[in-house]
Design an enzyme around this catalytic site. Structure first.
Site, short mmCIF file in Angstrom:
data_model
loop_
_atom_site.label_atom_id
_atom_site.label_comp_id
_atom_site.label_asym_id
_atom_site.label_seq_id
_atom_site.Cartn_x
_atom_site.Cartn_y
_atom_site.Cartn_z
N LYS A 69 -10.89 -3.82 31.62
CA LYS A 69 -11.58 -3.74 32.92
C LYS A 69 -10.70 -3.12 34.01
CE LYS A 69 -10.54 -8.49 34.38
NZ LYS A 69 -9.38 -8.16 35.20
N CYS B 10 0.93 -10.21 31.03
CA CYS B 10 2.32 -10.13 30.59
C CYS B 10 3.04 -8.96 31.26
CB CYS B 10 2.34 -9.97 29.07
SG CYS B 10 3.91 -9.47 28.40
N LYS C 158 10.93 -11.13 34.61
CA LYS C 158 12.26 -10.95 34.00
C LYS C 158 13.03 -9.84 34.66
CE LYS C 158 10.70 -13.92 32.28
NZ LYS C 158 9.38 -14.53 32.10
N GLY D 114 4.70 -27.44 40.52
CA GLY D 114 4.68 -27.25 39.07
C GLY D 114 6.04 -26.83 38.56
N GLU E 277 6.94 -31.72 40.94
CA GLU E 277 6.33 -31.84 39.61
C GLU E 277 5.65 -33.20 39.50
OE1 GLU E 277 5.79 -30.02 36.69
OE2 GLU E 277 4.79 -31.89 36.17
N VAL F 67 0.99 -34.22 44.59
CA VAL F 67 0.62 -33.47 45.79
C VAL F 67 -0.77 -33.92 46.23
CG1 VAL F 67 0.06 -31.18 46.69
CG2 VAL F 67 2.06 -31.49 45.21
N GLY G 101 -0.61 -24.17 36.07
CA GLY G 101 -1.29 -23.90 34.79
C GLY G 101 -2.23 -22.71 34.89
N ARG G 102 -2.90 -22.45 33.77
CA ARG G 102 -3.73 -21.25 33.66
C ARG G 102 -5.14 -21.62 33.23
NH1 ARG G 102 -1.31 -16.81 35.48
NH2 ARG G 102 -2.48 -15.54 34.02
N HIS H 232 32.43 -14.41 15.61
CA HIS H 232 33.23 -15.00 16.67
C HIS H 232 33.81 -13.90 17.56
CE1 HIS H 232 36.02 -17.70 18.67
NE2 HIS H 232 36.97 -16.80 18.46
#
Ligand SMILES: Cc1cc2nc3c(=O)[nH]c(=O)nc-3n(C[C@H](O)[C@H](O)[C@H](O)COP(=O)(O)OP(=O)(O)OC[C@H]3O[C@@H](n4cnc5c(N)ncnc54)[C@H](O)[C@@H]3O)c2cc1C
Length: 469
Positions: free
Chosen positions: A37, A45, A54, A183, A206, A240, A274-275, A448
């Site tokens: 759309k 993302c 990021k 959140g 939270e 809240v 949240g989503r 290492h």
């Protein structure tokens, strides 16, 4: 009237679920189209999720290095943050990757159709709002990959300036002086880490008893400790009650863990609670597709109850809302549609990464979940304070924790917090997929000095025999 175009597969949505499904379907020789759309590809993302956050986190990390440069013997007399340049860099990365998605779709001969796709009958998709000549498509298989949107609190509306979701916060005109984040899940703590390092006074609220509540309890405790040390205030069990716009920004009333009413003021409020799945208005009501709170119920190969209709990614009930999960589900769905051998997703083997500072990464059961599931649990834990590479990098916070089952030491879960653990988690996922044990990991040579040696040491620690502690 023009004939209805016919496809083997039509994918609705071009996020990491949809575009990967479309490319794999085309690779399998299926005539494939993707319906999007928006005028850009890559979904949440690429445009308002994984990639831009990021990109900003890298800026935050470099800026932090400048602030602490003297610890490395480097003296910078002057340095400053150019927010416009930071935003431009982020936009350039996003644009390049979005063009890359379009290139890959075209290279694989996936037909690109712009418009809002909706199921309009068995094997039929109606199109609105795009430039496509066709108003309907016919497909033997339809993959729903319409993704999700941020949830807001009742009565709140994002305004792009003061009240923000993950969309608006990415496009702020300037760095806010203060921010309340509601959140402390992955999205909330990542933005807290970004803006705190850019100089914003950040407070996280939270509702649950701990930050990153889906992670192992030890991880939550370590993150809360690290955040407080950095100067990010974290209130858990904070309910809240109300958020109100004020002349200076926003005022948030909440009940704190001791039951007392509190009020906080800030220039901005980020809501990261949240989503919600994008399953409204896509014609599900005319089908046999079953939903649960809007999320689509699927079988092991991502099939819905409507023959020939699959669902993948953020809209799937019970599936973690992660880009790599969406992509893998897309591959499984189209392999199944093509009649090719594939395997159902094992949701115990999903890596969860949170790119806050310090980073968090995990796979499998937490210690608590393993005990609740009736396992006799054995745990190995190794701190980055004992890892030479962490010392070299100057970031000694955090640990690796491996949860195993007695008597064979089968790895049930691996939980990490610390430097670059979002890279180290891949070996834990492979170990679990191969049904590895702590013994297997402790006898796998690790180079290492590397941060991955902390995983090796945690495996030794399962038998109480870590070397460097
Ligand atoms: C701030 C933030 C940070 C995140 N960071 C990470 C991370 O670091 N790692 C990670 O794995 N996950 C991360 N996620 C989650 C990740 O972005 C999602 O899990 C992923 O994008 C879901 O992919 P999807 O293909 O299901 O849907 P989406 O990416 O949401 O894509 C859906 C697409 O479908 C289109 N669409 C919707 N309805 C229609 C329709 N009817 N017709 C045509 N097109 C339609 C949309 O325009 C969109 O392009 C993050 C999320 C947020 C919000």
């Amino acid at each position: 009237m023009a004939e209805t175009p016919k496809y083997d597969v039509v994918v609705i949505g071009s996020g990491p679920g949809g575009y990967v499904a479309a490319i794999r379907a085309a690779q399998l020789g299926l005539k494939t189209a993707i319906v999007e759309k928006d005028n850009k590809f890559g979904g949440t993302c690429l445009h308002v999720g994984c990639i831009p956050t990021k990109a900003l986190l890298v800026n935050a990390e470099i800026y932090d290095h400048f602030k602490n440069a003297k610890d490395y013997g480097i003296f910078c007399k002057e340095f400053s943050l150019d927010w416009t340049a930071v935003q431009a860099r982020k936009a350039k990365i996003v644009t390049r990757l979005a063009k890359g998605v379009e290139f890959l779709l075209k290279k694989n001969k996936v037909e690109i159709i712009h418009g809002f796709g909706r199921l309009s009958g068995p094997g039929r998709i109606s199109l609105t709002g795009g430039e496509s000549q066709a108003q309907e498509l016919a497909a033997k298989n339809i993959v729903l990959a319409t993704g999700s949107e941020a949830k807001l609190l009742p009565g709140l509306e994002a305004d792009g300036k003061t009240i923000l979701t993950n969309r608006e916060v990415l496009d702020l005109g300037q760095i806010p002086k203060s921010m309340i984040v509601i959140g402390a899940g992955a999205v909330g703590v990542e933005f807290a880490s970004i803006f705190h390092r850019f100089g914003t006074k950040v407070t996280v609220l939270e509702m649950l008893p701990r930050a990153v509540p889906l992670e192992d309890e030890d991880i939550s405790a370590e993150l809360e400790k690290a955040f407080r040390k950095q100067g990010i205030a974290v209130h858990t069990q904070a309910k809240v009650e109300k958020a109100t716009r004020t002349a200076g920004g926003v005022s948030v009333a909440f009940t704190s863990s001791d039951g007392k009413p509190q009020t906080l003021a800030a220039e901005t409020l980020l809501v990261a609670v949240g989503r919600a799945p994008n399953t409204q208005g896509i014609g599900l009501e005319k089908t046999r597709v079953r939903t649960e709170r809007g999320f689509v119920k699927v079988g092991p190969y991502m099939q819905t109850d409507e023959p020939g209709v699959y669902a993948i990614g953020d809209i799937v009930a019970g599936s973690p809302l992660l880009a790599h999960v969406a992509s893998m589900e897309g591959i499984v769905a189209v392999m199944h549609a093509a009649g090719q051998p594939t395997e159902p997703i094992n949701y115990q083997h999903v890596p969860n990464c949170t790119y806050c500072e310090p980073e968090i990464a995990s796979v499998g059961l937490t210690e608590g979940q393993a005990r609740d599931a009736g396992h006799t649990v054995k745990v190995g834990k190794f701190p980055f304070a004992g890892n030479s590479k962490a010392g070299i990098l100057g970031t000694r916070e955090g640990f690796v924790k491996i949860v195993c089952a007695e008597p064979y030491g089968e790895i049930l879960g691996v939980h990490m917090i610390g430097p670059r653990v979002t890279e180290s988690i891949a070996e834990a996922v492979v170990a679990m997929r191969l049904e590895g044990t702590a013994f297997d990991l402790s006898h796998t040579m690790h180079a290492h000095p590397t941060l991955a040696e902390a995983v090796l040491e945690a495996a030794h620690a399962v038998e109480g025999k870590a070397i460097h502690i």
